[in-house]
Structure formats: structure tokens, C-alpha cells
Motif scaffolding. Structure first.
Motif, PDB file in Angstrom:
ATOM      1  N   ASN A  75       0.859  -1.175   0.000  1.00  0.00           N
ATOM      2  CA  ASN A  75       0.000   0.000   0.000  1.00  0.00           C
ATOM      3  C   ASN A  75       0.899   1.230   0.000  1.00  0.00           C
ATOM      4  O   ASN A  75       2.103   1.107  -0.256  1.00  0.00           O
ATOM      5  N   ASP A  76       0.356   2.386   0.267  1.00  0.00           N
ATOM      6  CA  ASP A  76       1.151   3.609   0.158  1.00  0.00           C
ATOM      7  C   ASP A  76       2.294   3.665   1.163  1.00  0.00           C
ATOM      8  O   ASP A  76       3.279   4.375   0.942  1.00  0.00           O
ATOM      9  N   LYS A  77       2.191   2.922   2.258  1.00  0.00           N
ATOM     10  CA  LYS A  77       3.183   3.033   3.318  1.00  0.00           C
ATOM     11  C   LYS A  77       4.039   1.791   3.514  1.00  0.00           C
ATOM     12  O   LYS A  77       5.122   1.885   4.104  1.00  0.00           O
ATOM     13  N   THR A  78       3.609   0.626   3.026  1.00  0.00           N
ATOM     14  CA  THR A  78       4.270  -0.620   3.406  1.00  0.00           C
ATOM     15  C   THR A  78       4.373  -1.583   2.231  1.00  0.00           C
ATOM     16  O   THR A  78       3.431  -1.712   1.437  1.00  0.00           O
ATOM     17  N   LEU A  79       5.507  -2.266   2.150  1.00  0.00           N
ATOM     18  CA  LEU A  79       5.667  -3.411   1.256  1.00  0.00           C
ATOM     19  C   LEU A  79       5.551  -4.668   2.105  1.00  0.00           C
ATOM     20  O   LEU A  79       6.308  -4.850   3.073  1.00  0.00           O
ATOM     21  N   TYR A  80       4.603  -5.538   1.756  1.00  0.00           N
ATOM     22  CA  TYR A  80       4.409  -6.791   2.471  1.00  0.00           C
ATOM     23  C   TYR A  80       5.022  -7.931   1.661  1.00  0.00           C
ATOM     24  O   TYR A  80       4.869  -7.998   0.435  1.00  0.00           O
ATOM     25  N   VAL A  81       5.706  -8.836   2.350  1.00  0.00           N
ATOM     26  CA  VAL A  81       6.365  -9.963   1.694  1.00  0.00           C
ATOM     27  C   VAL A  81       5.945 -11.250   2.399  1.00  0.00           C
ATOM     28  O   VAL A  81       6.067 -11.361   3.632  1.00  0.00           O
ATOM     29  N   ARG A 181      12.352   6.476  -6.866  1.00  0.00           N
ATOM     30  CA  ARG A 181      11.798   7.610  -7.597  1.00  0.00           C
ATOM     31  C   ARG A 181      10.277   7.548  -7.552  1.00  0.00           C
ATOM     32  O   ARG A 181       9.677   6.509  -7.847  1.00  0.00           O
ATOM     33  N   GLU A 182       9.653   8.657  -7.171  1.00  0.00           N
ATOM     34  CA  GLU A 182       8.199   8.726  -7.157  1.00  0.00           C
ATOM     35  C   GLU A 182       7.650   8.468  -8.561  1.00  0.00           C
ATOM     36  O   GLU A 182       8.183   8.947  -9.560  1.00  0.00           O
ATOM     37  N   GLY A 183       6.590   7.675  -8.643  1.00  0.00           N
ATOM     38  CA  GLY A 183       5.990   7.328  -9.924  1.00  0.00           C
ATOM     39  C   GLY A 183       6.553   6.068 -10.549  1.00  0.00           C
ATOM     40  O   GLY A 183       6.086   5.638 -11.612  1.00  0.00           O
ATOM     41  N   GLU A 184       7.547   5.451  -9.902  1.00  0.00           N
ATOM     42  CA  GLU A 184       8.156   4.233 -10.444  1.00  0.00           C
ATOM     43  C   GLU A 184       7.145   3.088 -10.437  1.00  0.00           C
ATOM     44  O   GLU A 184       6.294   2.980  -9.548  1.00  0.00           O
ATOM     45  N   THR A 185       7.233   2.226 -11.441  1.00  0.00           N
ATOM     46  CA  THR A 185       6.345   1.060 -11.519  1.00  0.00           C
ATOM     47  C   THR A 185       7.103  -0.258 -11.483  1.00  0.00           C
ATOM     48  O   THR A 185       6.479  -1.316 -11.390  1.00  0.00           O
ATOM     49  N   ARG A 186       8.447  -0.222 -11.582  1.00  0.00           N
ATOM     50  CA  ARG A 186       9.248  -1.439 -11.575  1.00  0.00           C
ATOM     51  C   ARG A 186      10.476  -1.267 -10.689  1.00  0.00           C
ATOM     52  O   ARG A 186      11.097  -0.207 -10.691  1.00  0.00           O
ATOM     53  N   LEU A 228       4.233   4.098  -7.776  1.00  0.00           N
ATOM     54  CA  LEU A 228       4.537   4.384  -6.385  1.00  0.00           C
ATOM     55  C   LEU A 228       4.417   5.878  -6.107  1.00  0.00           C
ATOM     56  O   LEU A 228       4.864   6.710  -6.908  1.00  0.00           O
ATOM     57  N   GLY A 229       3.827   6.202  -4.984  1.00  0.00           N
ATOM     58  CA  GLY A 229       3.703   7.595  -4.595  1.00  0.00           C
ATOM     59  C   GLY A 229       4.867   8.041  -3.739  1.00  0.00           C
ATOM     60  O   GLY A 229       5.864   7.335  -3.570  1.00  0.00           O
ATOM     61  N   SER A 230       4.743   9.220  -3.202  1.00  0.00           N
ATOM     62  CA  SER A 230       5.776   9.749  -2.309  1.00  0.00           C
ATOM     63  C   SER A 230       5.667   9.054  -0.965  1.00  0.00           C
ATOM     64  O   SER A 230       4.573   8.830  -0.453  1.00  0.00           O
ATOM     65  N   SER A 231       6.800   8.667  -0.416  1.00  0.00           N
ATOM     66  CA  SER A 231       6.813   7.987   0.884  1.00  0.00           C
ATOM     67  C   SER A 231       7.789   8.713   1.797  1.00  0.00           C
ATOM     68  O   SER A 231       8.951   8.350   1.905  1.00  0.00           O
ATOM     69  N   LYS A 232       7.329   9.778   2.395  1.00  0.00           N
ATOM     70  CA  LYS A 232       8.194  10.608   3.227  1.00  0.00           C
ATOM     71  C   LYS A 232       8.523   9.872   4.517  1.00  0.00           C
ATOM     72  O   LYS A 232       7.643   9.412   5.234  1.00  0.00           O
ATOM     73  N   ILE A 268      14.759  13.893   2.426  1.00  0.00           N
ATOM     74  CA  ILE A 268      14.417  14.980   1.516  1.00  0.00           C
ATOM     75  C   ILE A 268      13.889  14.339   0.236  1.00  0.00           C
ATOM     76  O   ILE A 268      14.637  13.677  -0.500  1.00  0.00           O
ATOM     77  N   GLY A 269      12.595  14.507   0.011  1.00  0.00           N
ATOM     78  CA  GLY A 269      11.969  13.799  -1.104  1.00  0.00           C
ATOM     79  C   GLY A 269      11.941  12.312  -0.814  1.00  0.00           C
ATOM     80  O   GLY A 269      11.840  11.864   0.321  1.00  0.00           O
ATOM     81  N   ASN A 270      12.036  11.504  -1.853  1.00  0.00           N
ATOM     82  CA  ASN A 270      12.053  10.051  -1.689  1.00  0.00           C
ATOM     83  C   ASN A 270      13.452   9.475  -1.736  1.00  0.00           C
ATOM     84  O   ASN A 270      13.634   8.286  -1.486  1.00  0.00           O
TER      85      ASN A 270
END
Length: 730
Positions: A75-81, A181-186, A228-232, A268-270
Motif C-alpha cells: 500500500n502507500d506506506k508498506t511493502l508486504y512480503v 523515484r516517485e511514480g516508479e512502476t518497476r 509508487l507515490g511519495s513515501s516521506k 528529503i523527497g524520496n
């Protein structure tokens, strides 16, 4: 010359393909996953796993007989494995419960994430059947162990459950633990797994055995369902309090002290990290292992201080690491006193900005201020390093570095030539897609008051690694007045060449997994002494690596040495060999390493033969007994018998280092290291109790005791300190 440069550039843009093209989907979810080691949420059933692992050892041509399955959700905050690791039984090897375990000789699975898809850097996370976790940073493309940093820490959670014939790991890694990088898909991704029962090592992407198992050239893709969105990252404040009491029995000085300081971390940023430290304290860092150095030159020791670890490759991977490294972080915080002794010089404060400015451009800026210590004439200095790294071609990069050590004291004892020391440098790091070619080309110049010539260093290295052949050739030069006071440069005025050719054979049957035959040559000339040959070593070598993970090797050497300064090979302050004398000598080194999967395993090494104008016998042994998972007992021992002709001194040098490592639980550890060195005239005890009472927050109790051993067993220094470190997230 232009043809050589063209070949180098073409190697960087090689059209070689990765071993495989594989990808795994990462599904977006709205509902958080409960981390309990049980994959019972419906979302796990819908996730298509990454599977079809390949063997890497003992062969790299078949699929693993016991497969692993890796599922991803986010989700926006977590990668689950979610991971299922199959095995032929449940007799797993888990040497201890200490975090950041070594993969070799134990059961575990590891995942690597190349979040910028550059094949140079990756975040690594792993776990074993007991649920012990580890995390690390991989740099330099994973081409060697120098780029593998387990000292890095980040906050994440994971649980493991063991079943009949398999174990299950369930992880939750905050997206803020990664940089991307924000907006990355891979992201590029790979996984490797150690199975001690089947005696195999397996990888998701097929990797040839001539490459490291953590090499970043061989990776597939994980494809996110939506960008992927911004994850501050939260702001981390890490204060500490350290109470210390000690006795300096050489100076007859008893002291007590309470130190307060801390670190702060900002994102600072992602992709950029800003780390700030005030009055840093490294008393809880494990002491360096004692060594026996019989060479004429300084030996570099690894950095262990956490502040200098993250993105350390940005600053440290310049020049030649063993001969001409322009920045060596261990130089910061130490200095020489009036008697020439190396002493601690307190760091007042520091800051480091590091990370990615764009998908191809990395930046690192480090600034540290040390304090003035007038009684022993140590001036305060400001230490600055600026590094830039721009990716080019497939996995190569061009890097630039600026190093500045600036006197900030107005003390009268500072000499004009000590006002500053600076360096600029440019490096080209080559790595093609399948890592069959890699190398480095660099040129550095130093700036020191009063010196305006003969202050350059440069070098070139090329490595070929393909199937059954490996070859390396490396040449460098260091001018006599080249000087980087924040670097590691053990000798100057040299022109050096090292070459190595290896042939690998993989028998189809029997107990040996592979034979390695190699030929090594090493030459050093002195340009300012009429280009006189100073050192030459020729060494053929044979190594057999067995299928049970043990190995046997033999390395004969023939050497030539011309001394440009007088030298005592016995290291006993005896009569020195005269300047200008020449020596030709040969010796043989044999080493055996036993099966690391056993409860008791060991390494035995012996060297015998000529040594300058005499003879040497060196016996080395390293043994480990694990009573898993609570107790590990180990010992390192080395004995050097140096026998020189009459009128020159003989010497019998001992180094013995027993170690006890107790892991009471995953959060409570106690380890003790005892070191006895006759060469260093020291008997030392370092005992450390660590309680991780909260994530990344620790209470340390550390005891140090040192004694002279030369004539009488006399006390030297003793201290005990209690340190509390707590991570606050804002």
C-alpha cells in the motif's frame, strides 16, 4: 591509445543480456496485513508468487529440487512480503539469534531490491527459520564483499513459522526504508536461499557460479500494480546518554564522565537522506580484531561506526582501496599526539547528505568538525568530502570527488604546511550487463601547501569473468608527494602492476565441485629511484572447492624485495636489514576450510619457507563451535616463528583471540572478545551486553580491560560504560 579507450567504452555498452527475463507482480491492497508468520489473509491467495528457483551451488544448470515461493503486496506506506521456503526436513541450522547474521553455513532466505534499476545498488533483507532478521546495503554492483554492508539498520518487522517440510516468513517493510523515484512502476529484484539439508544455494534468477550470488547484474523485475507515490520518512531523533568510568594506569589517572549527544535523520523527497550528529560517541562499537602485520606498510581496518556506513560507497569507492584510497573515514576522529602515538580526537559535530538527485545522479556531501586539543598539540579541523556519481551505459558510472581537510585552529603549533590538505579526483567505473567485464580508471591530484608537482595518483584495472575463465590486470602509480590526509595510502613513489589469470574446472562427478588454477604476478617499481624494481611476487595457486562446502588450497610464492629503508623482519627492534639490500625468497602456503554446516568447523592454514634472509613458519587456525541457537564459541590463533641468521633477531609471535557469543533472545545479546598479542604487547578484554528494548533502541553495558604483556603482566587501561540510545520518530 584511442582504440583502447574505444574498447573500454564498448564494454560498458555491451549488448549481453541478463541470464533470464522474469517478473513478479506486486498487488495493491487497502487493508493492512497482520504480521504473524501465517499467510491466511485472502490477499495472499490472490498474489502470484515468484518461484521456479535455480540452483547456484553445487551446480548452476538445474532448478532447485526444493522450491521457494515469494509473494508481494503493498500500500502507500508498506511493502508486504510472504515467503514459503520448502526443505527436505526441519533440521535447520540457526547458529544464533543475533540480528544481521551471515548467510553462509546456515538456513536462510534473502531478498534484494534495486529500486533505481541501475544494477549498482540494492537494499537487502533476509530471515532464517527462527525469524531472525538481517538487512544490508549492496553497492558496487555486488561484484565483491567490499560492497556488502550489514552495519546498516532500518526499522521493519517480520515473523516466521516452521512447519513440516517448509517454513513461512511474513514481513512488513516500510516504504520509507527504501529510496526510490516517485511514480516508479518497476524495481529490479532477486532472491537467494541457503538450504543446509540439501546442501544447496538457490536463486530466483539463474546466476552462473563464476559470479557472486549477490551480484546485481542478474535480477528480474517486480511490477507494481500502480505507480509508487511519495513515501516521506519520519524524522528520526536518536539521542544517547553514556556514563563511563575508567582508569588509565599508564598515566595513573582515574576518570568518570557523562556524555550526551545524538543523531538526527531527515528524508528529503524520496531519495535523499540528511544525517546530523552532535558529539557522537562510538563506545559501543565492537573493538577491532587484532592483527599480526609482518609487512613494512600500514594495514587498513574496516569502518564500524554507524554514522559513516549508509551510502559509504559514494565516498569510499574511489581510487584503489588497498593502495590509493583518497578517502578513508577512519581517519576522522583520530590524530597523532606529541609522541607520535595515535589517539582519539573528539568529533564535535557532523552532517551527511547522500542519495539520488535524479535517477542517474547520486550525490554525497560529508562534513565533520573535530575539536582542538592544545595540551597534546592536536589542532581542530574541518573535514569535508563531496562526491558525485553519474550512471552511464548499462551499469557503469563516472564519479568525481573533492576532499578537504582544513585547519580551524589559531594555535601557534600549527605549521604552514598543516593549514590544509585537498584532493580532487575523477573515476570511471565500468560494469557491463552480465558483469563479464568490469574495471576502473581514475586520476587524482592532491593539494598541499608548498607542493606544486609530483602530487598525482592514477590507475587502471580491467577484469574479465566469463564461464571457466577469470582474468584481472591492474596498474597504478602514486607520485612521491601525492598526499591525502583523509585517505589510505600506505606507500608512495610507486608504479605497480598486478595480474591474475584463473581457469575453472567443474568435474561432472566425485566430491569436488570445482578446481581453480591461477597464476598471479605482482610488481612494484620506484620511479624516483631510476625506476628500480622494489618488489616482485610470482605465485601459481590451486584450490579445490568440495561439494560439502569445504575447500583446500595451495599457494607457492617466489619473491624479490629491495629495501629502500632499513627494516627488521622479526618486528622485535633487533638489528635491521640495511637500506639497499636485496632478497630473493620462496615459501608455500596451504589452507583447509572444513564444512561450515557442522556444529564444529574450522580453518587451518600454514606457511613455511624463506623470509628475507631467514626462514618463517606461520600456523593459523580458526575454530567455531555452535550450540544453536544460544551459544557460539570461537577462537582465532596465529603463531609466527621467524628465524634469522646470527646477529639478527629471531622472534616468536603469538596472537590468540577467543570469543564467546551468547544470544539469550532476539533482543538480548552478550559477547566477549579476548585478544592476546605479543607483537602489540597487549592482553585485552572487550565484553558487551546489549539489550534491544525497542526497535533500533539499545542499552549497552561495555567493559574494556587491557594489560601489558612484554615483560610483566602489568595493567594498562580499564573502563566500563553504560550507554542508552533511543530512536524517536516524529
Amino acid at each position: 591509445m584511442y582504440k583502447l579507450l574505444l574498447c573500454v567504452l564498448l564494454a560498458g555498452v555491451s549488448t549481453a543480456h541478463y541470464a533470464q527475463t522474469k517478473e513478479v507482480g506486486v498487488s495493491f491492497i487497502e487493508t493492512p496485513i497482520r504480521i504473524d508468520g501465517v499467510l491466511d489473509e485472502a490477499a495472499w491467495d490472490k498474489a502470484v508468487p515468484a518461484t521456479n528457483f535455480w540452483q547456484y551451488f553445487p551446480t548452476d544448470t538445474i532448478q532447485a529440487p526444493y522450491q521457494s515461493e515469494i509473494r508481494f503486496l503493498y500500500n502507500d506506506k508498506t511493502l508486504y512480503v510472504g515467503i514459503k521456503v520448502s526443505a527436505q526436513g526441519d533440521d535447520y541450522i540457526v547458529p544464533s539469534l543475533r540480528r544481521d547474521f551471515r548467510a553462509g553455513g546456515s538456513d536462510n532466505i534473502t531478498l534484494m531490491f534495486d529500486t533505481f534499476n541501475d544494477g549498482n545498488n540494492a537494499f537487502l533483507f533476509g530471515s532464517n527459520p527462527a525469524g531472525v532478521r538481517r538487512e544490508a546495503l549492496v553497492s558496487g554492483g555486488g561484484k565483491d564483499l567490499r560492497g556488502f554492508t550489514t552495519s546498516w539498520d532500518t526499522k521493519w518487522v517480520g515473523e516466521t513459522t516452521v512447519h513440516d517440510g517448509y517454513y513461512v516468513c511474513e514481513w512488513a517493510i516500510p516504504m520509507s526504508a527504501f529510496k526510490y523515484r516517485e511514480g516508479e512502476t518497476r524495481w529490479r529484484f532477486n532472491s537467494y536461499q541457503f538450504d543446509t539439508q540439501d546442501n544447496s544455494r538457490n536463486t530466483w534468477i539463474q546466476i552462473p557460479q563464476n559470479q557472486n550470488i549477490f551480484n546485481l547484474a542478474y535480477m528480474g523485475d517486480m511490477v507494481f500494480e500502480k505507480p509508487l507515490g511519495s513515501s516521506k520518512s519520519p524524522i528520526s531523533i536518536i539521542p544517547y546518554v553514556n556514563a563511563i568510568a575508567g582508569q588509565d594506569r599508564e598515566l595513573d589517572d582515574n576518570f568518570t564522565e557523562i556524555k550526551v549527544g545524538g543523531d538526527a535523520r531527515f528524508t528529503i523527497g524520496n531519495s535523499l537522506n540528511l544525517d546530523v550528529t552532535i558529539n557522537p560517541d562510538f563506545s559501543q562499537v565492537e573493538v577491532d580484531n587484532a592483527i599480526t602485520n609482518l609487512s613494512r606498510f600500514e594495514v587498513g581496518l574496516p569502518e564500524r561506526r554507524q554514522f559513516f556506513i549508509e551510502n559509504s560507497d559514494l565516498f569510499a569507492d574511489f581510487g584503489d582501496p588497498g593502495a590509493a584510497n583518497p578517502f578513508f573515514s577512519r581517519r576522522i576522529g583520530i590524530a597523532e599526539d606529541l609522541d607520535g602515538n595515535t589517539v582519539q580526537n573528539n568529533i564535535v559535530a557532523g552532517a551527511r547528505l547522500s542519495g539520488k538527485l535524479t535517477n542517474k545522479l547520486r550525490v554525497g556531501i560529508l562534513n565533520m568538525q573535530t575539536e582542538n586539543d592544545e595540551p597534546i598539540e592536536i589542532a581542530s579541523t574541518n573535514n569535508t568530502v563531496v562526491a558525485l556519481q553519474h550512471s552511464v551505459f548499462s551499469r557503469s558510472n563516472i564519479s568525481a570527488i573533492f576532499v578537504n581537510k582544513q585547519n580551524t585552529s589559531d594555535a601557534g603549533f600549527v605549521q604552514p604546511e598543516e593549514e590544509y590538505n585537498r584532493l580532487i579526483g575523477l573515476d570511471y567505473n565500468l560494469a557491463n550487463k552480465d558483469n563479464s567485464w568490469n574495471g576502473k580508471f581514475y586520476l587524482h591530484k592532491s593539494f598541499t601547501p608548498g607542493i606544486d608537482s609530483k602530487d598525482y595518483s592514477g590507475g587502471a584495472r580491467m577484469e574479465y569473468n566469463k564461464n571457466n575463465w577469470r582474468a584481472t590486470s591492474a596498474t597504478l602509480f602514486i607520485n612521491e608527494d601525492f598526499n591525502s590526509e583523509l585517505g589510505f595510502i600506505p606507500r608512495k613513489d610507486i608504479f605497480r602492476n598486478f595480474s591474475k589469470v584463473e581457469r575453472l574446472f567443474f568435474p561432472k562427478g566425485g566430491t569436488i565441485n570445482r578446481h581453480i588454477f591461477s597464476l598471479n604476478s605482482f610488481f612494484v617499481w620506484r620511479p624516483e629511484v631510476a625506476f628500480t624494481l622494489g618488489d616482485r611476487t610470482l605465485s601459481p595457486q590451486w584450490e579445490a572447492q568440495f561439494k560439502n562446502t569445504s575447500s583446500l588450497s595451495a599457494k607457492p610464492r617466489t619473491r624479490y624485495t629491495k629495501l629502500f629503508d632499513s627494516f627488521d623482519p622479526s618486528r622485535s627492534d633487533g638489528l635491521e636489514l640495511p637500506e639497499g639490500s636485496e632478497y630473493r625468497y620462496t615459501n608455500l602456503e596451504v589452507e583447509y576450510k572444513s564444512d561450515q554446516r557442522k556444529k564444529f568447523y574450522y580453518t587451518a592454514n600454514t606457511t613455511y619457507g624463506e623470509f628475507f634472509n631467514g626462514e618463517i613458519l606461520t600456523l593459523r587456525a580458526e575454530a567455531t563451535l555452535r550450540l544453536q541457537p544460544k551459544l557460539v564459541l570461537g577462537i582465532n590463533a596465529r603463531y609466527d616463528n621467524i628465524d634469522l641468521p646470527a646477529s639478527y633477531a629471531d622472534n616468536r609471535i603469538w596472537l590468540v583471540s577467543p570469543r564467546v557469543d551468547v544470544t539469550f533472545s532476539k533482543n538480548l545479546f552478550w559477547n566477549t572478545l579476548v585478544q592476546y598479542s605479543t607483537l602489540q604487547d597487549n592482553f585485552g578484554i572487550n565484553s558487551r551486553l546489549q539489550w534491544r528494548f525497542a526497535p533500533l533502541s539499545d542499552l549497552f553495558l561495555v567493559y574494556n580491560d587491557n594489560y601489558f604483556t612484554d615483560t610483566t603482566f602489568a595493567p594498562r587501561f580499564r573502563s566500563i560504560n553504560l550507554k542508552l540510545t533511543y530512536w524517536l520518530y516524529l
